[in-house]
Design a protein around this motif. Sequence first.
Motif, PDB file in Angstrom:
ATOM      1  N   ASN A  51      -5.361   4.292  -2.256  1.00  0.00           N
ATOM      2  CA  ASN A  51      -6.732   4.504  -1.797  1.00  0.00           C
ATOM      3  C   ASN A  51      -7.404   5.738  -2.396  1.00  0.00           C
ATOM      4  N   ILE A  95      -8.038   0.460  -3.200  1.00  0.00           N
ATOM      5  CA  ILE A  95      -8.515  -0.084  -1.925  1.00  0.00           C
ATOM      6  C   ILE A  95      -9.330   0.930  -1.137  1.00  0.00           C
ATOM      7  N   ARG A 126       3.331   6.645   7.918  1.00  0.00           N
ATOM      8  CA  ARG A 126       2.951   7.761   7.047  1.00  0.00           C
ATOM      9  C   ARG A 126       3.027   9.067   7.836  1.00  0.00           C
ATOM     10  N   ARG A 178      -3.010  -6.342   2.847  1.00  0.00           N
ATOM     11  CA  ARG A 178      -2.722  -4.990   2.356  1.00  0.00           C
ATOM     12  C   ARG A 178      -1.797  -4.303   3.359  1.00  0.00           C
ATOM     13  N   VAL A 179      -0.519  -4.147   2.985  1.00  0.00           N
ATOM     14  CA  VAL A 179       0.481  -3.688   3.950  1.00  0.00           C
ATOM     15  C   VAL A 179       1.135  -2.390   3.484  1.00  0.00           C
ATOM     16  N   GLY A 180       0.979  -1.345   4.284  1.00  0.00           N
ATOM     17  CA  GLY A 180       1.593  -0.057   3.986  1.00  0.00           C
ATOM     18  C   GLY A 180       2.778   0.226   4.906  1.00  0.00           C
ATOM     19  N   THR A 181       2.459   0.546   6.154  1.00  0.00           N
ATOM     20  CA  THR A 181       3.466   0.915   7.148  1.00  0.00           C
ATOM     21  C   THR A 181       4.607  -0.099   7.256  1.00  0.00           C
ATOM     22  N   GLU A 220      -8.527   6.272   5.687  1.00  0.00           N
ATOM     23  CA  GLU A 220      -8.371   4.869   5.299  1.00  0.00           C
ATOM     24  C   GLU A 220      -9.255   4.493   4.133  1.00  0.00           C
ATOM     25  N   ILE A 259     -12.367  -4.051   6.362  1.00  0.00           N
ATOM     26  CA  ILE A 259     -11.462  -3.337   7.270  1.00  0.00           C
ATOM     27  C   ILE A 259     -12.089  -3.426   8.658  1.00  0.00           C
ATOM     28  N   VAL A 310       0.849  -1.196   0.000  1.00  0.00           N
ATOM     29  CA  VAL A 310       0.000   0.000   0.000  1.00  0.00           C
ATOM     30  C   VAL A 310       0.887   1.249   0.000  1.00  0.00           C
ATOM     31  N   LYS A 360       0.069   4.418  -0.715  1.00  0.00           N
ATOM     32  CA  LYS A 360      -0.585   5.721  -0.512  1.00  0.00           C
ATOM     33  C   LYS A 360       0.293   6.655   0.312  1.00  0.00           C
ATOM     34  N   MET A 373     -13.830  -7.865   0.629  1.00  0.00           N
ATOM     35  CA  MET A 373     -12.800  -7.138   1.384  1.00  0.00           C
ATOM     36  C   MET A 373     -13.421  -6.590   2.660  1.00  0.00           C
ATOM     37  N   MET A 430      -3.804  -6.110   7.618  1.00  0.00           N
ATOM     38  CA  MET A 430      -2.891  -5.012   7.327  1.00  0.00           C
ATOM     39  C   MET A 430      -1.607  -5.248   8.127  1.00  0.00           C
ATOM     40  N   THR A 431      -0.792  -4.231   8.241  1.00  0.00           N
ATOM     41  CA  THR A 431       0.516  -4.424   8.886  1.00  0.00           C
ATOM     42  C   THR A 431       0.413  -5.123  10.240  1.00  0.00           C
TER      43      THR A 431
HETATM   44  C1  LIG Z   1      -3.765   2.368   4.410  1.00  0.00           C
HETATM   45  C2  LIG Z   1      -4.520   1.123   4.175  1.00  0.00           C
HETATM   46  C3  LIG Z   1      -3.915  -0.131   4.429  1.00  0.00           C
HETATM   47  C4  LIG Z   1      -2.504  -0.306   4.962  1.00  0.00           C
HETATM   48  O1  LIG Z   1      -2.471  -0.056   6.325  1.00  0.00           O
HETATM   49  P1  LIG Z   1      -1.104  -0.266   7.174  1.00  0.00           P
HETATM   50  O2  LIG Z   1      -1.579  -0.301   8.563  1.00  0.00           O
HETATM   51  O3  LIG Z   1      -0.223   0.901   6.855  1.00  0.00           O
HETATM   52  O4  LIG Z   1      -0.513  -1.551   6.726  1.00  0.00           O
HETATM   53  C5  LIG Z   1      -4.683  -1.264   4.170  1.00  0.00           C
HETATM   54  N1  LIG Z   1      -5.942  -1.184   3.700  1.00  0.00           N
HETATM   55  C6  LIG Z   1      -6.536   0.001   3.442  1.00  0.00           C
HETATM   56  C7  LIG Z   1      -7.924   0.016   2.914  1.00  0.00           C
HETATM   57  C8  LIG Z   1      -5.846   1.187   3.669  1.00  0.00           C
HETATM   58  O5  LIG Z   1      -6.452   2.366   3.413  1.00  0.00           O
END
Ligand SMILES: *Cc1c(COP(=O)(O)O)cnc(C)c1O
Length: 236
Positions: free
Chosen positions: A57, A78, A226, A217-220, A232, A162, A34, A36, A160, A201-202
């Motif tokens: 996103n 996402i 960030r 879905r992994v960002g951090t 989100e 969250i 991810v 973003k 999907m 996620m992370t």
């Molecule tokens: C930002 C985001 C993520 C990633 O989240 P992290 O905690 O940074 O891994 C996953 N899914 C969605 C829908 C997001 O907006």
Amino acid sequence: MGSIAENLESVQARIAAACARAGRAPGAVRLLAVSKTYGPEAVREAAAAGQRLFGENRVQEAAAKIPECPGNLEWHLIGHLQSNKAALAARLFEWVHSVDSAKLLETLDRHAAEAGRTLRALVQVNVSGERAKSGLAPAAVPEVLALADRLRNVQIVGLMTIPPLAEDPEAARAHFRKLRELRDAWAAATGLDLAELSMGMTHDLEVAIEEGATFVRVGTGIFGARAKPAPETEEA
Ligand SMILES: *Cc1c(COP(=O)(O)O)cnc(C)c1O
């Protein structure tokens, strides 16, 4: 945090360990990076380390970033998508994880057809019923799945979710499990192959994998914290 390449390696190791514990094949879970709020240079660095799937996103941000990135990447939306950005989204993304209305699905199908592209879609489900989260209430999902036969250029391939924010990753387990159970019931009822579960996620990817995630879905965990928390799910 290490370099992006090191972070990718450690996230892949977490995925592999969770798959092993859950008795799932290591290839059963795909990592969506991810990106973003991060620029194309971060994407290029991840791509150079072998990462191919990226999640964004916001359509506008992705429209600026994707042309600056290598051409062999696969882009996944996402975040919440407004119908007035569906035409652009249909050209930028191969997958949309955040379908939350029948109208959006039909609009995406029309734009995908106009663009001569095929999209894969997941329906975002608000399993917890939390008011602030986007996604469809479970009761509203069958009506959206019923459109599948009429779609030409969009294929509905899964769900999907969250979960509500929580410190303890275990708090998400019931939500992930519920999404899988809903999927099983809807797949049986509709005959659709809803193979994909985008969840985790992370901080809770292990729990999601144990409950059947096919995309995490992994960002951090890859790019670092960030600067400013991005919304989100809301499209700016
Ligand atoms: C930002 C985001 C993520 C990633 O989240 P992290 O905690 O940074 O891994 C996953 N899914 C969605 C829908 C997001 O907006």
